[in-house]
Design a protein around this motif. Sequence first.
Motif, PDB file in Angstrom:
ATOM      1  N   GLU A 143       0.825  -1.212   0.000  1.00 34.11           N
ATOM      2  CA  GLU A 143       0.000   0.000   0.000  1.00 34.11           C
ATOM      3  C   GLU A 143       0.856   1.259   0.000  1.00 34.11           C
ATOM      4  N   THR A 144       1.892   1.229   0.818  1.00 34.04           N
ATOM      5  CA  THR A 144       2.776   2.401   0.862  1.00 34.04           C
ATOM      6  C   THR A 144       3.438   2.626  -0.494  1.00 34.04           C
ATOM      7  N   LEU A 145       3.845   1.554  -1.121  1.00 34.68           N
ATOM      8  CA  LEU A 145       4.482   1.707  -2.434  1.00 34.68           C
ATOM      9  C   LEU A 145       3.504   2.293  -3.450  1.00 34.68           C
ATOM     10  N   PHE A 146       2.279   1.794  -3.444  1.00 32.10           N
ATOM     11  CA  PHE A 146       1.287   2.306  -4.398  1.00 32.10           C
ATOM     12  C   PHE A 146       1.041   3.790  -4.152  1.00 32.10           C
ATOM     13  N   ARG A 147       0.966   4.144  -2.895  1.00 30.87           N
ATOM     14  CA  ARG A 147       0.762   5.549  -2.555  1.00 30.87           C
ATOM     15  C   ARG A 147       1.946   6.379  -3.048  1.00 30.87           C
ATOM     16  N   LEU A 148       3.114   5.829  -2.873  1.00 29.27           N
ATOM     17  CA  LEU A 148       4.331   6.506  -3.330  1.00 29.27           C
ATOM     18  C   LEU A 148       4.309   6.694  -4.848  1.00 29.27           C
ATOM     19  N   ILE A 149       3.921   5.651  -5.550  1.00 22.64           N
ATOM     20  CA  ILE A 149       3.870   5.722  -7.012  1.00 22.64           C
ATOM     21  C   ILE A 149       2.853   6.769  -7.454  1.00 22.64           C
ATOM     22  N   GLU A 150       1.694   6.725  -6.827  1.00 23.48           N
ATOM     23  CA  GLU A 150       0.628   7.648  -7.237  1.00 23.48           C
ATOM     24  C   GLU A 150       0.975   9.106  -6.945  1.00 23.48           C
ATOM     25  N   SER A 151       1.783   9.298  -5.923  1.00 22.37           N
ATOM     26  CA  SER A 151       2.144  10.674  -5.600  1.00 22.37           C
ATOM     27  C   SER A 151       3.411  11.092  -6.340  1.00 22.37           C
ATOM     28  N   GLY A 152       3.728  10.373  -7.394  1.00 30.77           N
ATOM     29  CA  GLY A 152       4.832  10.804  -8.243  1.00 30.77           C
ATOM     30  C   GLY A 152       6.213  10.445  -7.738  1.00 30.77           C
ATOM     31  N   GLY A 153       6.294   9.504  -6.820  1.00 35.22           N
ATOM     32  CA  GLY A 153       7.610   9.031  -6.391  1.00 35.22           C
ATOM     33  C   GLY A 153       8.176   9.739  -5.175  1.00 35.22           C
ATOM     34  N   ARG A 154       7.422  10.681  -4.647  1.00 39.39           N
ATOM     35  CA  ARG A 154       7.917  11.386  -3.452  1.00 39.39           C
ATOM     36  C   ARG A 154       6.871  11.339  -2.349  1.00 39.39           C
ATOM     37  N   LEU A 155       7.343  11.118  -1.140  1.00 37.57           N
ATOM     38  CA  LEU A 155       6.467  11.209   0.026  1.00 37.57           C
ATOM     39  C   LEU A 155       6.892  12.436   0.821  1.00 37.57           C
ATOM     40  N   ASP A 156       5.971  12.988   1.580  1.00 33.40           N
ATOM     41  CA  ASP A 156       6.306  14.200   2.333  1.00 33.40           C
ATOM     42  C   ASP A 156       7.533  13.968   3.206  1.00 33.40           C
ATOM     43  N   LYS A 157       7.474  12.859   3.935  1.00 33.21           N
ATOM     44  CA  LYS A 157       8.659  12.506   4.721  1.00 33.21           C
ATOM     45  C   LYS A 157       8.779  10.984   4.721  1.00 33.21           C
ATOM     46  N   ARG A 158       9.968  10.512   5.049  1.00 35.36           N
ATOM     47  CA  ARG A 158      10.193   9.066   5.071  1.00 35.36           C
ATOM     48  C   ARG A 158       9.291   8.432   6.126  1.00 35.36           C
ATOM     49  N   GLU A 159       8.545   7.422   5.696  1.00 33.32           N
ATOM     50  CA  GLU A 159       7.596   6.781   6.607  1.00 33.32           C
ATOM     51  C   GLU A 159       8.189   5.497   7.172  1.00 33.32           C
ATOM     52  N   GLU A 160       7.996   5.295   8.447  1.00 33.70           N
ATOM     53  CA  GLU A 160       8.399   4.024   9.038  1.00 33.70           C
ATOM     54  C   GLU A 160       7.207   3.406   9.747  1.00 33.70           C
ATOM     55  N   LYS A 161       6.996   2.130   9.490  1.00 32.31           N
ATOM     56  CA  LYS A 161       5.862   1.467  10.137  1.00 32.31           C
ATOM     57  C   LYS A 161       6.310   0.097  10.627  1.00 32.31           C
ATOM     58  N   LEU A 162       6.089  -0.140  11.890  1.00 32.46           N
ATOM     59  CA  LEU A 162       6.474  -1.416  12.487  1.00 32.46           C
ATOM     60  C   LEU A 162       5.240  -2.143  12.992  1.00 32.46           C
ATOM     61  N   PHE A 163       5.229  -3.437  12.810  1.00 31.62           N
ATOM     62  CA  PHE A 163       4.099  -4.222  13.305  1.00 31.62           C
ATOM     63  C   PHE A 163       4.536  -5.123  14.456  1.00 31.62           C
ATOM     64  N   ALA A 164       3.646  -5.299  15.375  1.00 29.56           N
ATOM     65  CA  ALA A 164       3.955  -6.100  16.563  1.00 29.56           C
ATOM     66  C   ALA A 164       3.984  -7.583  16.240  1.00 29.56           C
ATOM     67  N   ALA A 165       4.704  -8.312  17.072  1.00 27.81           N
ATOM     68  CA  ALA A 165       4.793  -9.761  16.916  1.00 27.81           C
ATOM     69  C   ALA A 165       3.717 -10.447  17.751  1.00 27.81           C
ATOM     70  N   ARG A 166       3.574 -11.738  17.480  1.00 31.75           N
ATOM     71  CA  ARG A 166       2.606 -12.529  18.244  1.00 31.75           C
ATOM     72  C   ARG A 166       3.339 -13.759  18.776  1.00 31.75           C
ATOM     73  N   LEU A 167       3.245 -13.987  20.066  1.00 33.59           N
ATOM     74  CA  LEU A 167       3.951 -15.114  20.679  1.00 33.59           C
ATOM     75  C   LEU A 167       3.263 -16.428  20.305  1.00 33.59           C
ATOM     76  N   ILE A 168       4.058 -17.387  19.846  1.00 35.75           N
ATOM     77  CA  ILE A 168       3.522 -18.701  19.506  1.00 35.75           C
ATOM     78  C   ILE A 168       4.136 -19.714  20.461  1.00 35.75           C
ATOM     79  N   MET A 169       3.340 -20.236  21.351  1.00 34.55           N
ATOM     80  CA  MET A 169       3.888 -21.180  22.326  1.00 34.55           C
ATOM     81  C   MET A 169       3.833 -22.596  21.789  1.00 34.55           C
ATOM     82  N   ARG A 170       4.993 -23.225  21.761  1.00 33.73           N
ATOM     83  CA  ARG A 170       5.049 -24.615  21.306  1.00 33.73           C
ATOM     84  C   ARG A 170       5.862 -25.417  22.305  1.00 33.73           C
TER      85      ARG A 170
END
Lengths: 343, 343
Positions: free
Chosen positions: B313-340
């Motif tokens: 999604e971020t890439l598509f947004r970047l493409i549609e806005s002509g290759g530039r974003l206002d500022k560099r975006e960083e997005k991190l997603f949380a992990a999920r503990l898997i008990m085995r």
Amino acid sequence: MTTRRIKNMDEFAGLVGISRPTISKYFNDPDRVRPSTRLKIEEALERYDYRPNIFAINQNRRLTKNIGIVVPYLADPFFAEIARVLERRCIDAGYTPSLFSSHGQQSLENAILDSLRSIKPAGVLLAPLGRISDKKHIEAFCRDVPTILFDSNIEGLGAGFVGSDNFSFVSQTVEYLSRTGSTPSFFEMKNPANPNANKRREAYLKMMNRLNLEPHVISIEGEGWNFEEIGRQGALNVLNGKKLPSNSVLCSNDRLAIGLLSACHELGIKVGRDDTCHIRVASHDDHPYSRFTCPSLTTAAHDYESVSSHAVETLFRLIESGGRLDKREEKLFAARLIMRGSA
Amino acid sequence: MTTRRIKNMDEFAGLVGISRPTISKYFNDPDRVRPSTRLKIEEALERYDYRPNIFAINQNRRLTKNIGIVVPYLADPFFAEIARVLERRCIDAGYTPSLFSSHGQQSLENAILDSLRSIKPAGVLLAPLGRISDKKHIEAFCRDVPTILFDSNIEGLGAGFVGSDNFSFVSQTVEYLSRTGSTPSFFEMKNPANPNANKRREAYLKMMNRLNLEPHVISIEGEGWNFEEIGRQGALNVLNGKKLPSNSVLCSNDRLAIGLLSACHELGIKVGRDDTCHIRVASHDDHPYSRFTCPSLTTAAHDYESVSSHAVETLFRLIESGGRLDKREEKLFAARLIMRGSA
DNA sequence: TTTTTTTATTTACGCGCGTAAAATAAATAT
DNA sequence: ATATTTATTTTACGCGCGTAAATAAAAAAA
């Protein structure tokens, strides 16, 4: 290197002081221009940053330098590894490989072939899905595009096939297990995705017959390419229910074996070759992870190098001879037994 | 469908009875022609087998519909899996993804970026090698091609980064292990290929400090991407020599853990959480094979779905806005503990 | 040196399509 | 029905290169 950007071959030709078609010839084969000309071009290439437009090149060439590599399932490290080697060899030969994975889906395999058509590849290396492949579709594709099948053979399709000799795999593992005191049962999927699986079952039956041993084929349920989980579930069913027909299991492939080992561990069944162990397990493929299973897996290894180099060589020969070979070529390479802890 | 082959858009336009540019418009966006015109074209499309030449299209479009996907190591099923999802999403959005693997080599990563340039991609999804990446090279590439980094962040490079939150991984595993009675040591490569590894070590130290526990970092030798073997050798050295600082080991990633488990099995060290076991092992990534190790691996799972969908999604947004974003975006997603079973 | 043969370069054309600007047709307003 | 506006289509041109045929240059033979 000047910062100036050159937009096309015409402009570059002007800068060098040579006509554009000569520059074009140079890029197609530097040896086909006079050495003095070549020198001038290469000097200019140092100074200016120019590269021919690949789309314009491909549009006008009768044949591109593209090569398609299609594997059935790229998340399987076995295919990732062989794809890596194939890619390397194509690049070294001056081709541009594109890698595709069918992800185990017929529709995707078909779609990949369709889109491959549109990039007019010089040739294609195809490891088909096998049983679930759309044979008509592949056949039509092979009529238009020089194609070599690998890993999994489909009789009559493509200009040739390069793979491993399934009998060589199974004969070595069966011989080893029985010689060292076990009567192996054969553990496989009832409806294997891959035609190699059928050949391996046949080889097992043949070998057992030859050794005068009674064969036991354990065919488990399951569809798709999630072999580890299929193997695990199948093994849980078999191990929980009745006893195994023998204390040694030969798996059709390593990924099933990984699932089987996982099930054995869950059930407290100790796998290995010493006296404290309950069963022995061997398998086929020498999957990249097979040396890290617990215990490490005794298996029969593909001759990656030979298969990949022969596949690529055959394809190049096919391309050079205009896309037709005298007759369909089949080449099988023998396996190598790898003895590890599991059997 | 008539067998007749149509060689170009001109010929097809003649057959339909409409001018070629209108046909061209139709292929770029069927909604931009009159419904009656669209109907005529689609009827003809049923009757004749015509497809626009992709090279001619790409040559003339200011921007292609190509998207490059680059991963550091495709033989790692983790990357194979995420690449699969990314590919799928690109195709669904009407783009043509091309998949590349750097195979752990800086030279290859650079070469891939160079050749990506020549196919004038609308955008690129790049999981860089990390520590051994040629940052200057990538920086120059990102100046010319809209690029989103994923998996492994390199500060300031690309228009954005999408990945997993390493602290979320480690905090959950450390918390779980310590809460259930163990003081985890941290098992890692001394010179990790991937920047995530450093973040995970830092997170471990921070968490141990927060919990008032004494940290123990076990840094093993080894270079490259053959993590399982590196983990196995490192573990053999550690386990053979001195005793472990604690009875619970937290691995930087699952592939190292797979090697560690293999070493433990070789040495007869029983891994798991019940009383008969010697040590507990946990890890991070939820590698596709982690549920089939013996014992199955307790780990923290990436949110594949979120990471891949947000990257695309971020890439598509970047493409549609002509290759530039206002500022560099960083997005991190949380992990999920898997008990085995392993911890 | 001159003629013939070979090799290299240039001329001229075409590949299949995108796209801006001009022309036309349809829709709406008068 | 006519004028105006808007949506479509067509005209005309260009993209960057491959390649056959024509020309020129170099090499070999006479």
